[in-house]
Design an enzyme around this catalytic site. Structure first.
Site, PDB file in Angstrom:
ATOM      1  N   ASP A 126      -8.047  11.045   1.363  1.00 55.38           N
ATOM      2  CA  ASP A 126      -9.188  10.705   0.518  1.00 55.38           C
ATOM      3  C   ASP A 126     -10.503  10.959   1.250  1.00 55.38           C
ATOM      4  OD1 ASP A 126     -10.451   9.782  -1.748  1.00 55.38           O
ATOM      5  OD2 ASP A 126     -10.212   7.662  -1.251  1.00 55.38           O
ATOM      6  N   HIS A 137     -12.874  20.003   0.144  1.00 54.49           N
ATOM      7  CA  HIS A 137     -11.442  20.227  -0.083  1.00 54.49           C
ATOM      8  C   HIS A 137     -10.899  21.302   0.871  1.00 54.49           C
ATOM      9  CE1 HIS A 137     -11.519  17.550  -3.420  1.00 54.49           C
ATOM     10  NE2 HIS A 137     -12.255  18.329  -4.197  1.00 54.49           N
ATOM     11  N   LEU A 176      10.802  18.662  10.551  1.00 54.10           N
ATOM     12  CA  LEU A 176       9.951  17.831   9.706  1.00 54.10           C
ATOM     13  C   LEU A 176      10.039  18.262   8.249  1.00 54.10           C
ATOM     14  CD1 LEU A 176       7.512  15.784   9.362  1.00 54.10           C
ATOM     15  CD2 LEU A 176       6.034  17.780   9.700  1.00 54.10           C
TER      16      LEU A 176
END
Length: 253
Positions: A33, A50, A144
């Site tokens: 965020d 972004h 991962l």
């Protein structure tokens, strides 16, 4: 229990070498965020925030991989984010394609497996094509698991799970009185993944915003005031260090 951090990294736990390999979270989830606010404070368009946030994604993936974290789930786009201006939504829908075009080879080299949770319906074809290619090309990787929550909303996910159970009960394949938590969890999109041990949220907001509400029931929460584009590997290690200082009782003593 949660910890709120002001973004100043000064403790030794911000170094990976200081962390105990015997008490690492299996699954870390992040609410990324603050991209827009980061850009606004610098006089930049929201798109710049972004795009800078993509660099923070790369840093988080590297940090998780270095520690040997098994699952990393990133809240990339919520079902509520469609309310944003169309130009911003269109830009956000191009970011997976842009990110994976740059990073996919490195993800493959580092044995990372890409997955996605969320509703495919409504996502543009170019977004799905980029995600599907990454999923296909990394399917055999055993390191991962990088799980993108894209067009994801926890309420929608839980409703779909309830509907699935209701259909099976109506068809006589399931006894409603015998439904267990495991039955419910097996209908969630996160089926097969452990629940997040640690949730990280950036930008100073203190809420979970319709993100993995069932799965986060006993997660440790770590909040920081820094914006997502500022999130570094040291912040990731700091969050894991705080996780390791806590005692998880799950309602017991």
């Amino acid at each position: 229990m949660f910890e709120r951090i002001r973004g100043r990294i000064g403790s030794r736990s911000a170094e990976p070498e200081a962390l105990s390999p015997d008490n690492l979270p299996q699954h870390v989830a992040i609410i990324m965020d603050g991209n827009g606010r980061w850009a606004k404070e610098r006089g930049l368009p929201r798109a710049a925030g972004h795009r800078s946030g993509m660099k923070a994604v790369k840093r988080a993936v590297r940090a998780a991989n270095r520690l040997g974290i098994r699952f990393l789930t990133l809240y990339a786009f919520s079902t509520e984010n469609w309310k944003r201006p169309k130009a911003e939504v269109d830009f956000l829908m191009r970011l997976p394609q842009e990110f994976l075009a740059i990073e996919l080879d490195e993800l493959i080299e580092n044995n990372v497996q890409v997955r996605m949770i969320g509703q495919r319906e409504g996502l543009p074809a170019h977004t799905l094509e980029a995600i599907d290619e990454a999923i296909r090309r990394t399917a055999g990787n055993a390191g991962l698991v990088l799980n993108f929550a894209l067009n994801y909303g926890s309420r929608k996910e839980m409703l779909e799970a309830v509907r699935a159970l209701a259909r099976e009960a109506a068809e006589g394949r399931l006894d409603p009185e015998a439904i267990t938590e495991s039955d419910f969890e097996s209908r969630l999109q996160t089926c097969g993944m452990p629940e997040p041990d640690l949730l990280i949220r950036t930008s100073g907001e203190l809420r979970i915003s319709n993100f993995m509400m069932w799965q986060l029931a006993y997660s440790e929460l770590w909040f920081t005031d820094i914006y997502w584009p500022e999130f570094t590997e040291a912040h990731f290690y700091e969050a894991v260090g705080e996780y390791q200082r806590r005692t998880r009782r799950y309602g017991g003593l």
